[in-house]
Design a protein around this motif. Structure first.
Motif, PDB file in Angstrom:
ATOM      1  N   ALA A  61     -10.800  -6.026 -10.221  1.00 55.79           N
ATOM      2  CA  ALA A  61     -10.002  -6.689  -9.190  1.00 55.79           C
ATOM      3  C   ALA A  61     -10.815  -6.787  -7.909  1.00 55.79           C
ATOM      4  CB  ALA A  61      -8.708  -5.927  -8.937  1.00 55.79           C
ATOM      5  N   GLU A  62     -10.514  -7.813  -7.136  1.00 57.03           N
ATOM      6  CA  GLU A  62     -11.160  -8.042  -5.845  1.00 57.03           C
ATOM      7  C   GLU A  62     -10.151  -7.692  -4.747  1.00 57.03           C
ATOM      8  OE1 GLU A  62     -12.490 -11.915  -3.199  1.00 57.03           O
ATOM      9  OE2 GLU A  62     -11.952 -12.147  -5.295  1.00 57.03           O
ATOM     10  N   VAL A  63     -10.592  -6.903  -3.776  1.00 60.42           N
ATOM     11  CA  VAL A  63      -9.711  -6.508  -2.675  1.00 60.42           C
ATOM     12  C   VAL A  63      -9.622  -7.649  -1.680  1.00 60.42           C
ATOM     13  CG1 VAL A  63      -9.407  -4.904  -0.764  1.00 60.42           C
ATOM     14  CG2 VAL A  63     -10.230  -4.067  -2.967  1.00 60.42           C
ATOM     15  N   LEU A  64      -8.387  -8.105  -1.426  1.00 62.83           N
ATOM     16  CA  LEU A  64      -8.167  -9.193  -0.475  1.00 62.83           C
ATOM     17  C   LEU A  64      -7.928  -8.673   0.939  1.00 62.83           C
ATOM     18  CD1 LEU A  64      -5.836 -11.481  -2.602  1.00 62.83           C
ATOM     19  CD2 LEU A  64      -8.307 -11.645  -2.303  1.00 62.83           C
ATOM     20  N   GLY A  65      -7.402  -7.455   1.047  1.00 57.72           N
ATOM     21  CA  GLY A  65      -7.186  -6.898   2.377  1.00 57.72           C
ATOM     22  C   GLY A  65      -6.205  -5.745   2.357  1.00 57.72           C
ATOM     23  N   ASP A  66      -6.223  -4.978   3.441  1.00 58.90           N
ATOM     24  CA  ASP A  66      -5.300  -3.869   3.612  1.00 58.90           C
ATOM     25  C   ASP A  66      -4.138  -4.317   4.484  1.00 58.90           C
ATOM     26  OD1 ASP A  66      -6.911  -2.183   2.119  1.00 58.90           O
ATOM     27  OD2 ASP A  66      -8.032  -1.504   3.858  1.00 58.90           O
ATOM     28  N   LEU A  67      -2.973  -3.760   4.233  1.00 56.99           N
ATOM     29  CA  LEU A  67      -1.792  -4.070   5.024  1.00 56.99           C
ATOM     30  C   LEU A  67      -0.876  -2.862   5.036  1.00 56.99           C
ATOM     31  CD1 LEU A  67       0.847  -5.754   2.967  1.00 56.99           C
ATOM     32  CD2 LEU A  67      -1.457  -6.021   2.138  1.00 56.99           C
ATOM     33  N   ARG A  68       0.209  -2.973   5.789  1.00 52.87           N
ATOM     34  CA  ARG A  68       1.183  -1.892   5.860  1.00 52.87           C
ATOM     35  C   ARG A  68       2.537  -2.417   5.421  1.00 52.87           C
ATOM     36  NH1 ARG A  68       1.100   1.769  10.776  1.00 52.87           N
ATOM     37  NH2 ARG A  68       1.812   3.202   9.189  1.00 52.87           N
ATOM     38  N   GLY A  69       3.281  -1.567   4.749  1.00 53.03           N
ATOM     39  CA  GLY A  69       4.585  -1.953   4.236  1.00 53.03           C
ATOM     40  C   GLY A  69       5.641  -1.977   5.328  1.00 53.03           C
ATOM     41  N   PRO A  70       6.862  -2.317   4.946  1.00 52.26           N
ATOM     42  CA  PRO A  70       7.938  -2.344   5.932  1.00 52.26           C
ATOM     43  C   PRO A  70       8.298  -0.936   6.390  1.00 52.26           C
ATOM     44  CG  PRO A  70       8.810  -2.703   3.752  1.00 52.26           C
ATOM     45  CD  PRO A  70       7.317  -2.698   3.621  1.00 52.26           C
ATOM     46  N   VAL A  96      -4.685  -6.903  -3.867  1.00 51.75           N
ATOM     47  CA  VAL A  96      -5.824  -7.171  -4.730  1.00 51.75           C
ATOM     48  C   VAL A  96      -5.533  -8.369  -5.632  1.00 51.75           C
ATOM     49  CG1 VAL A  96      -6.596  -4.764  -4.763  1.00 51.75           C
ATOM     50  CG2 VAL A  96      -5.092  -5.584  -6.554  1.00 51.75           C
ATOM     51  N   LYS A  97      -6.615  -9.046  -6.046  1.00 53.58           N
ATOM     52  CA  LYS A  97      -6.516 -10.165  -6.978  1.00 53.58           C
ATOM     53  C   LYS A  97      -7.296  -9.797  -8.229  1.00 53.58           C
ATOM     54  CE  LYS A  97      -7.435 -15.064  -7.498  1.00 53.58           C
ATOM     55  NZ  LYS A  97      -7.950 -16.275  -6.855  1.00 53.58           N
ATOM     56  N   ILE A  98      -6.658  -9.917  -9.389  1.00 58.58           N
ATOM     57  CA  ILE A  98      -7.281  -9.564 -10.661  1.00 58.58           C
ATOM     58  C   ILE A  98      -8.299 -10.652 -11.016  1.00 58.58           C
ATOM     59  CG2 ILE A  98      -6.873  -9.008 -13.084  1.00 58.58           C
ATOM     60  CD1 ILE A  98      -5.611  -7.038 -11.060  1.00 58.58           C
ATOM     61  N   THR A  99      -9.547 -10.231 -11.253  1.00 58.53           N
ATOM     62  CA  THR A  99     -10.613 -11.183 -11.532  1.00 58.53           C
ATOM     63  C   THR A  99     -11.043 -11.202 -12.989  1.00 58.53           C
ATOM     64  OG1 THR A  99     -12.271  -9.550 -10.892  1.00 58.53           O
ATOM     65  CG2 THR A  99     -11.539 -11.102  -9.199  1.00 58.53           C
ATOM     66  N   GLY A 100     -10.770 -10.123 -13.733  1.00 62.33           N
ATOM     67  CA  GLY A 100     -11.211 -10.133 -15.135  1.00 62.33           C
ATOM     68  C   GLY A 100     -10.596  -9.036 -15.971  1.00 62.33           C
ATOM     69  N   ILE A 101     -10.330  -9.369 -17.239  1.00 63.52           N
ATOM     70  CA  ILE A 101      -9.888  -8.395 -18.238  1.00 63.52           C
ATOM     71  C   ILE A 101     -10.841  -8.558 -19.410  1.00 63.52           C
ATOM     72  CG2 ILE A 101      -8.039  -7.666 -19.771  1.00 63.52           C
ATOM     73  CD1 ILE A 101      -6.051  -8.913 -17.814  1.00 63.52           C
ATOM     74  N   LYS A 102     -11.709  -7.557 -19.628  1.00 68.34           N
ATOM     75  CA  LYS A 102     -12.722  -7.655 -20.688  1.00 68.34           C
ATOM     76  C   LYS A 102     -12.638  -6.477 -21.613  1.00 68.34           C
ATOM     77  CE  LYS A 102     -15.775 -10.214 -17.687  1.00 68.34           C
ATOM     78  NZ  LYS A 102     -16.969 -10.247 -16.924  1.00 68.34           N
TER      79      LYS A 102
END
Length: 102
Positions: A61-70, A96-102
């Motif tokens: 997975a590729e990390v898109l960014g950190d954030l905080r919940g409600p 995160v965005k899933i980039t591959g399942i191998k």
């Protein structure tokens, strides 16, 4: 259709390639990718749950960014005693965005 169920942050998430998932805060490597542990793999009609076969499977997975919940407000109150307590909590999350399942 290929998808996997991965263990992340004390929960299990169903993911496919291209899925964007919000997980508990995870530290990424310097190139911004992480590896997730698969619990189940479905490849068409084949369902894999064997731990030895799943050890060969990698979910990246590729990390898109950190954030905080409600914000969650916690209030405690006891009647007729004068006891009141107020507390807040915000979870640290990572998208995160899933980039591959191998």
């Amino acid at each position: 259709m290929v998808y996997a169920v991965v263990r992340a942050g004390g929960r299990q998430e169903k993911v496919e390639v291209g899925t964007v998932v919000v997980l508990d805060r995870i530290k990424a490597s310097e190139d911004g990718t992480i590896q997730l542990t698969p619990v189940l793999l479905v490849d068409g009609d084949t369902v894999t749950t064997d731990a030895k076969k799943l050890a060969k499977v990698t979910v990246t997975a590729e990390v898109l960014g950190d954030l905080r919940g409600p914000k969650v407000v916690i209030q405690k109150f006891k009647n007729k005693t004068g006891y009141k307590k107020r507390q807040g909590f915000r979870a640290d999350l990572t998208r995160v965005k899933i980039t591959g399942i191998k």
